[in-house]
Write a protein that holds these residues in place. Structure first.
Motif, short mmCIF file in Angstrom:
data_model
loop_
_atom_site.label_atom_id
_atom_site.label_comp_id
_atom_site.label_asym_id
_atom_site.label_seq_id
_atom_site.Cartn_x
_atom_site.Cartn_y
_atom_site.Cartn_z
N GLU A 4 13.06 -31.67 -47.61
CA GLU A 4 11.64 -31.84 -47.91
C GLU A 4 10.86 -30.82 -47.07
O GLU A 4 11.19 -30.56 -45.92
N LEU A 5 9.80 -30.28 -47.67
CA LEU A 5 9.02 -29.23 -47.01
C LEU A 5 8.02 -29.77 -46.00
O LEU A 5 7.72 -29.12 -45.00
N ASN A 6 7.47 -30.94 -46.26
CA ASN A 6 6.40 -31.48 -45.42
C ASN A 6 6.99 -32.12 -44.15
O ASN A 6 7.74 -33.10 -44.22
N THR B 265 12.57 -41.99 -49.55
CA THR B 265 12.65 -43.27 -50.26
C THR B 265 13.85 -43.35 -51.22
O THR B 265 14.63 -44.30 -51.15
N ILE B 266 14.01 -42.36 -52.09
CA ILE B 266 15.09 -42.46 -53.10
C ILE B 266 16.45 -42.38 -52.40
O ILE B 266 17.34 -43.19 -52.65
N GLY B 267 16.59 -41.41 -51.51
CA GLY B 267 17.88 -41.21 -50.83
C GLY B 267 18.29 -42.44 -50.03
O GLY B 267 19.45 -42.84 -50.05
N CYS C 200 13.99 -30.46 -42.80
CA CYS C 200 12.68 -29.92 -43.19
C CYS C 200 12.87 -28.48 -43.62
O CYS C 200 13.15 -27.61 -42.80
N ASP C 201 12.77 -28.24 -44.91
CA ASP C 201 12.99 -26.88 -45.42
C ASP C 201 12.46 -26.81 -46.85
O ASP C 201 12.24 -27.84 -47.50
N ASP C 202 12.31 -25.59 -47.32
CA ASP C 202 12.05 -25.39 -48.73
C ASP C 202 13.35 -25.74 -49.48
O ASP C 202 14.44 -25.28 -49.10
N ALA C 203 13.21 -26.54 -50.52
CA ALA C 203 14.41 -27.04 -51.21
C ALA C 203 15.24 -25.88 -51.77
O ALA C 203 16.48 -25.92 -51.73
N GLY C 204 14.57 -24.84 -52.28
CA GLY C 204 15.28 -23.68 -52.84
C GLY C 204 16.11 -22.97 -51.77
O GLY C 204 17.30 -22.70 -51.97
N SER D 248 2.04 -37.74 -45.61
CA SER D 248 3.28 -37.81 -46.38
C SER D 248 3.02 -38.29 -47.80
O SER D 248 2.16 -39.14 -48.02
N PHE D 249 3.83 -37.79 -48.70
CA PHE D 249 3.73 -38.24 -50.09
C PHE D 249 4.20 -39.69 -50.19
O PHE D 249 5.19 -40.07 -49.60
N TYR D 250 3.47 -40.47 -50.96
CA TYR D 250 3.94 -41.81 -51.30
C TYR D 250 3.50 -42.05 -52.74
O TYR D 250 2.38 -41.68 -53.11
N GLN D 251 4.39 -42.65 -53.52
CA GLN D 251 4.08 -42.83 -54.94
C GLN D 251 2.73 -43.54 -55.11
O GLN D 251 2.40 -44.44 -54.35
N VAL D 252 2.01 -43.12 -56.15
CA VAL D 252 0.68 -43.64 -56.40
C VAL D 252 0.72 -45.04 -57.03
O VAL D 252 -0.07 -45.91 -56.72
N ASP E 32 13.33 -34.49 -57.27
CA ASP E 32 12.03 -35.07 -57.63
C ASP E 32 10.93 -34.10 -57.19
O ASP E 32 10.16 -34.39 -56.28
N PRO E 33 10.89 -32.92 -57.84
CA PRO E 33 9.94 -31.89 -57.38
C PRO E 33 8.50 -32.23 -57.74
O PRO E 33 8.26 -33.14 -58.55
N PRO E 34 7.54 -31.51 -57.16
CA PRO E 34 6.14 -31.72 -57.56
C PRO E 34 5.92 -31.27 -59.01
O PRO E 34 6.84 -30.75 -59.65
N ALA F 245 16.67 -34.07 -53.16
CA ALA F 245 15.86 -32.87 -52.96
C ALA F 245 14.40 -33.19 -53.28
O ALA F 245 14.12 -33.90 -54.24
N TYR F 246 13.49 -32.63 -52.48
CA TYR F 246 12.06 -32.96 -52.55
C TYR F 246 11.91 -34.46 -52.22
O TYR F 246 11.33 -35.22 -52.99
N CYS F 247 12.47 -34.85 -51.08
CA CYS F 247 12.70 -36.28 -50.82
C CYS F 247 11.51 -37.03 -50.26
O CYS F 247 11.57 -38.26 -50.12
N GLY F 248 10.41 -36.35 -49.91
CA GLY F 248 9.27 -37.08 -49.33
C GLY F 248 9.71 -37.83 -48.08
O GLY F 248 10.38 -37.27 -47.20
N THR F 249 9.38 -39.11 -48.01
CA THR F 249 9.73 -39.90 -46.82
C THR F 249 11.14 -40.49 -46.93
O THR F 249 11.47 -41.43 -46.21
N1 SAH Z 1 10.94 -38.34 -53.91
C1 SAH Z 1 9.78 -38.60 -53.12
C2 SAH Z 1 8.74 -37.48 -53.15
C3 SAH Z 1 8.44 -36.86 -54.47
S1 SAH Z 1 6.96 -35.90 -54.54
C4 SAH Z 1 9.16 -39.93 -53.49
O1 SAH Z 1 9.50 -40.52 -54.50
O2 SAH Z 1 8.31 -40.43 -52.72
C5 SAH Z 1 7.51 -34.27 -54.31
C6 SAH Z 1 7.79 -33.90 -52.87
O3 SAH Z 1 8.20 -32.54 -52.85
C7 SAH Z 1 6.59 -33.99 -51.92
O4 SAH Z 1 6.93 -34.81 -50.81
C8 SAH Z 1 6.36 -32.54 -51.47
O5 SAH Z 1 5.95 -32.43 -50.12
C9 SAH Z 1 7.75 -31.93 -51.66
N2 SAH Z 1 7.83 -30.48 -51.86
C10 SAH Z 1 6.95 -29.68 -52.52
N3 SAH Z 1 7.42 -28.42 -52.56
C11 SAH Z 1 8.62 -28.42 -51.93
C12 SAH Z 1 9.59 -27.40 -51.66
N4 SAH Z 1 9.41 -26.15 -52.05
N5 SAH Z 1 10.71 -27.76 -51.00
C13 SAH Z 1 10.92 -29.04 -50.60
N6 SAH Z 1 10.02 -30.03 -50.83
C14 SAH Z 1 8.90 -29.73 -51.48
#
Ligand code: SAH
Length: 409
Positions: free
Chosen positions: A291-293, A275-277, A316-320, A238-242, A339-341, A269-273
């Protein structure tokens, strides 16, 4: 930055003793902070003082986004050293067959040995040094990218900021870890601060660090940390901020801009684990996360339970694709947090956002070029960019995080 291969008789120099995380902000040019800066190429701004770096990023953001909205002063770190809680080391052998760990020289697959890095959490570097020392004693072979033989490929370490937990992920080419039990026992005896060890199996010939399979060797197999007073569980995938020391600041900035009053439906959207929501949930009527992952979504659901948050749902889905569906069903949406990649969002997502017409869009971006592109799209669609706030999540590097507020004009 140079990608030159090392000279034939180059000996890896012992890493200089560098200040620990208690160190003061460097006030003089900092290129001497790292002996491998030029060959690694990761710290493009290391020749500047931290104040100069912040000024450089501020200027860059104003140049890029200034035509859209005012850019507020960048939020820098009080102490920018050793901020990386996610540390990745490639394992390799040098010309004499000695095990080394380091980073790929920028744009290459050449491994530059790094014993300690000015950005890394010092605990992570110490664990990696121990692993490198143990590998020959345990007669383990490191993976060779040319012959595709060997066992251990990478070490990935994640350190939590508040709980102090540490997850060690050993990336290897198979599940069978000869002497694995004894290896983990010695490693955790020497580093009792490690709370979990995971074996990740990556048999692919790619530059992706992690494969799909995780085997827990010690502890719970995940990390737990705290952010904004909530507890979060994070799996290896899972993504976690660096930069965890700046994350709360980033989130509070984003949540401030969201202007929640308790009655809103917020999409993270693109919520990772999550955290923000989840940090927003107490101030909103309802939170939806996408979130896709799949591992991250599983964590997000666990995190909602862990924190007794009842008004958040995760998908769990593609955000689009998810947004297209939301727009089709014309579901209510007051605040869009995204918070997209680094590659940014896509047209499906953005055009659906225009259809759904949330009052506020808060765009958290780690790729300012794609933020500019996507914000221009939303502005063409009728949104007003109100302000942008850069947050320095990646000192010493060229990367800049930026949060932008857009409202319906
Ligand atoms: N908001 C979170 C994650 C941000 S990083 C945080 O602050 O921790 C971006 C996230 O987008 C990653 O978890 C990645 O898996 C996700 N992601 C990438 N492409 C995506 C897509 N097409 N649809 C949904 N999520 C996607």
């Amino acid at each position: 930055m140079t990608n030159r291969p090392p000279r034939p008789h180059h000996k890896p120099r012992p890493a200089r003793q560098i200040p620990n995380s208690e160190s003061r902000i460097p006030t003089s040019p900092t290129s001497s902070l790292c002996p491998v800066a030029a060959r690694c190429g990761g710290c493009q701004l290391m020749h500047l003082t931290y104040e100069q770096q912040l000024a450089h990023k501020q200027q860059a953001m104003e140049k890029l986004l200034g035509h859209l909205c005012p850019v507020e002063p960048i939020l820098g770190m009080a102490d920018p050293a050793h901020y990386r809680g996610k540390v990745h080391a490639v394992l390799a052998e040098d010309r004499r067959g000695r095990v080394i760990s380091g980073v790929y020289a920028a744009g290459t697959h050449h491994v530059v040995p790094v014993e300690s890095c000015y950005l890394h959490d010092t605990r992570a570097d110490a664990i990696i040094r121990t692993i490198v020392e143990m590998i020959p004693r345990f007669k383990l072979r490191v993976y060779n990218e040319n012959t595709h033989r060997g066992f251990l490929r990478h070490v990935l370490i994640r350190t939590a900021n508040v709980t102090g937990q540490i997850m060690v992920v050993l990336v290897a080419t198979g599940k069978e870890f000869p002497g694995g039990k004894a290896f983990v026992a010695e490693l955790t005896r020497r580093h009792p601060e490690i709370t979990t060890v995971v074996l990740n199996v990556n048999t692919r010939e790619t530059s992706m660090v992690l494969g799909k399979t995780d085997v827990t060797l010690m502890g719970p197999g995940y990390l737990e940390d705290e952010l904004c007073g909530l507890r979060f569980r994070i799996s290896p995938q899972s993504f976690y901020q660096v930069n965890l020391r700046q994350t709360e600041r980033l989130y509070r900035t984003a949540l401030d801009l969201a202007g929640l009053t308790g009655s809103e439906t917020l999409l993270d959207a693109y919520c990772g684990t999550g955290t923000i929501g989840l940090c927003a949930a107490a101030s909103a009527r309802e939170v939806i996360g996408v979130e896709l992952n799949a591992d991250a979504v599983r964590n997000a659901k666990e995190n909602a339970r862990l924190n007794n948050v009842k008004n958040a749902r995760f998908f769990c889905d593609d955000a689009g694709r998810f947004m297209v569906q939301m727009a089709r069903e014309n579901l209510p949406l007051d605040v869009l947090m995204m918070d997209p990649p680094r590659s940014g969002s896509d047209e499906r997502f953005l055009s659906s956002a225009l259809q759904l017409q949330p009052q506020r869009i808060v765009y958290v971006s780690c790729g300012p070029d794609t933020l500019k592109r996507d914000a221009e799209y939303l502005v063409r669609g009728g949104y007003k960019a109100v302000k942008a706030i850069p947050v320095d999540m990646f000192p010493f590097t060229e990367h800049c995080e930026c949060v932008m507020l857009m409202t319906r004009s």
